[in-house]
Design a protein around this motif. Structure first.
Motif, PDB file in Angstrom:
ATOM      1  N   HIS A  89      10.091  -8.162  -1.764  1.00 21.02           N
ATOM      2  CA  HIS A  89      10.191  -6.641  -2.262  1.00 21.02           C
ATOM      3  C   HIS A  89      10.906  -6.670  -3.515  1.00 21.02           C
ATOM      4  CE1 HIS A  89      14.115  -6.727  -0.395  1.00 21.02           C
ATOM      5  NE2 HIS A  89      14.389  -5.752  -1.078  1.00 21.02           N
ATOM      6  N   LYS A  99       6.191  -5.359  -1.113  1.00 25.67           N
ATOM      7  CA  LYS A  99       6.843  -4.029  -0.943  1.00 25.67           C
ATOM      8  C   LYS A  99       7.769  -3.745  -1.926  1.00 25.67           C
ATOM      9  CE  LYS A  99       9.654  -1.427   2.200  1.00 25.67           C
ATOM     10  NZ  LYS A  99      10.674  -1.598   3.343  1.00 25.67           N
ATOM     11  N   ASP A 110      10.444  -0.636  -2.939  1.00 28.20           N
ATOM     12  CA  ASP A 110      11.221   0.426  -2.728  1.00 28.20           C
ATOM     13  C   ASP A 110      11.529   1.169  -3.945  1.00 28.20           C
ATOM     14  OD1 ASP A 110      11.302  -0.581  -0.227  1.00 28.20           O
ATOM     15  OD2 ASP A 110      12.922  -1.835  -0.597  1.00 28.20           O
TER      16      ASP A 110
END
Length: 315
Positions: free
Chosen positions: A103, A132, A134
């Protein structure tokens, strides 16, 4: 501290360091425990053990929360560095795994999020579905601080005018152009372009006091020897449009952001002729070459999407 170096390193617990950083960033043991899905008592115990290990009190604990002591400030600096290095190690090791996973922690200002990131991130996740992202929205100075402190791998904001950028690397991402938004029947609405000083006879709807747009407005007004008749501040561009539509004043926002929000009121948009209204949005990192492989992939993608050169600059 008299503890031998090797004994000290064996006794330091990485999870406790992560929890200590979380407490300092959230300003509360309870909030940090909630963030990490742990019981407050468990977090308190780990912090007490950490204080015993370093031989010093690390936090001032009050009814309002927790703040680091001088020793805690020192540990916070080193803990962030250690955790950043571990993230870097994880990123490099992940290159040997089958496929790219992981991520990216990214902070960006509202201008980048509204104007460019939805499309650019959309194409990225379609190509790299295992990564991912964030993403958090913050003011430009907060984005820069998060990258400095290691709370974000990558930042995107208007960095040029910030004194905090020293020590970080930047790469050009996109450009935007500020424009004055007003009701469609406003006396200035038929202009092709206008100077910001021409708007100072009317009430303004402004953004957060520390936003890059708000600071630029006030600098320009001060240079013109004028004040801004600020009627209200809002936290988002859509709210600004609604306030303007309902007669509370005029407002400044990126022209492309206004065009993307078409239909939010009967409004007109006139570009500013001031040189400061043309703004550079940058990608920011501590060191682009040291980013985890997932973050480097994202940087490469964003640079390609923007059609920009990718050589980093160090202000």
């Amino acid at each position: 501290m008299n503890t031998p170096d090797r004994a000290f390193t064996r006794r330091i617990d990485l999870t406790s360091l992560q929890l200590f950083v979380a407490v300092c960033e959230r300003g509360s043991i309870g909030k940090a425990a909630e963030q990490e899905f742990l019981a407050t008592s468990a977090v308190s115990k780990r912090l007490s053990d950490l204080e015993a290990t370093v031989g010093s009190s690390l936090l001032y604990r009050t009814a309002r929360g927790a703040t680091p002591t001088p020793a805690g400030q020192s540990l916070l600096h080193h803990a962030r560095s250690v955790l950043f290095s571990l993230d870097k190690m994880q990123g490099e090791l992940s290159e040997y795994a089958d496929g790219v996973r992981g991520h990216v922690r990214m902070h960006a200002n509202i201008s980048a999020i509204v104007q460019f990131l939805p499309e650019d991130l959309g194409t990225f996740v379609r190509q790299h579905g295992q990564i991912k992202i964030d993403l958090e929205e913050h003011l430009s100075n907060e984005v820069i601080r998060a990258v400095h402190e290691g709370a974000a791998d990558l930042g995107i904001c208007h960095a040029g005018a910030s004194s905090q950028i020293t020590g970080l690397q930047t790469r050009p991402y996109r450009q935007d152009h500020l424009a004055l938004v007003m009701p469609s029947n406003h006396p200035l609405a038929d202009r092709k372009q206008l100077a910001f000083a021409d708007s100072l006879d009317w009430d303004h709807v402004g953004l957060h006091a520390n936003s890059s747009i708000y600071l630029a407005m006030h600098a320009a007004a001060a240079e013109a020897g004028r004040g801004i008749r600020l009627r209200i501040r809002v936290t988002g561009l859509d709210a600004m449009c609604r306030m303007i539509h309902n007669g509370l004043g005029v407002g400044l926002m990126p022209r492309r952001a206004f065009e993307l929000m078409h239909g939010v009121g009967d409004l007109a948009c006139v570009p500013l002729s001031d040189t400061w209204a043309h703004r550079q949005i940058d990608l920011i990192a501590r060191d682009f070459s040291s980013l985890p492989v997932t973050a480097r992939l994202l940087v490469s993608h964003l640079s390609e999407q923007a059609g920009q050169r990718t050589e980093p600059t160090s202000p």
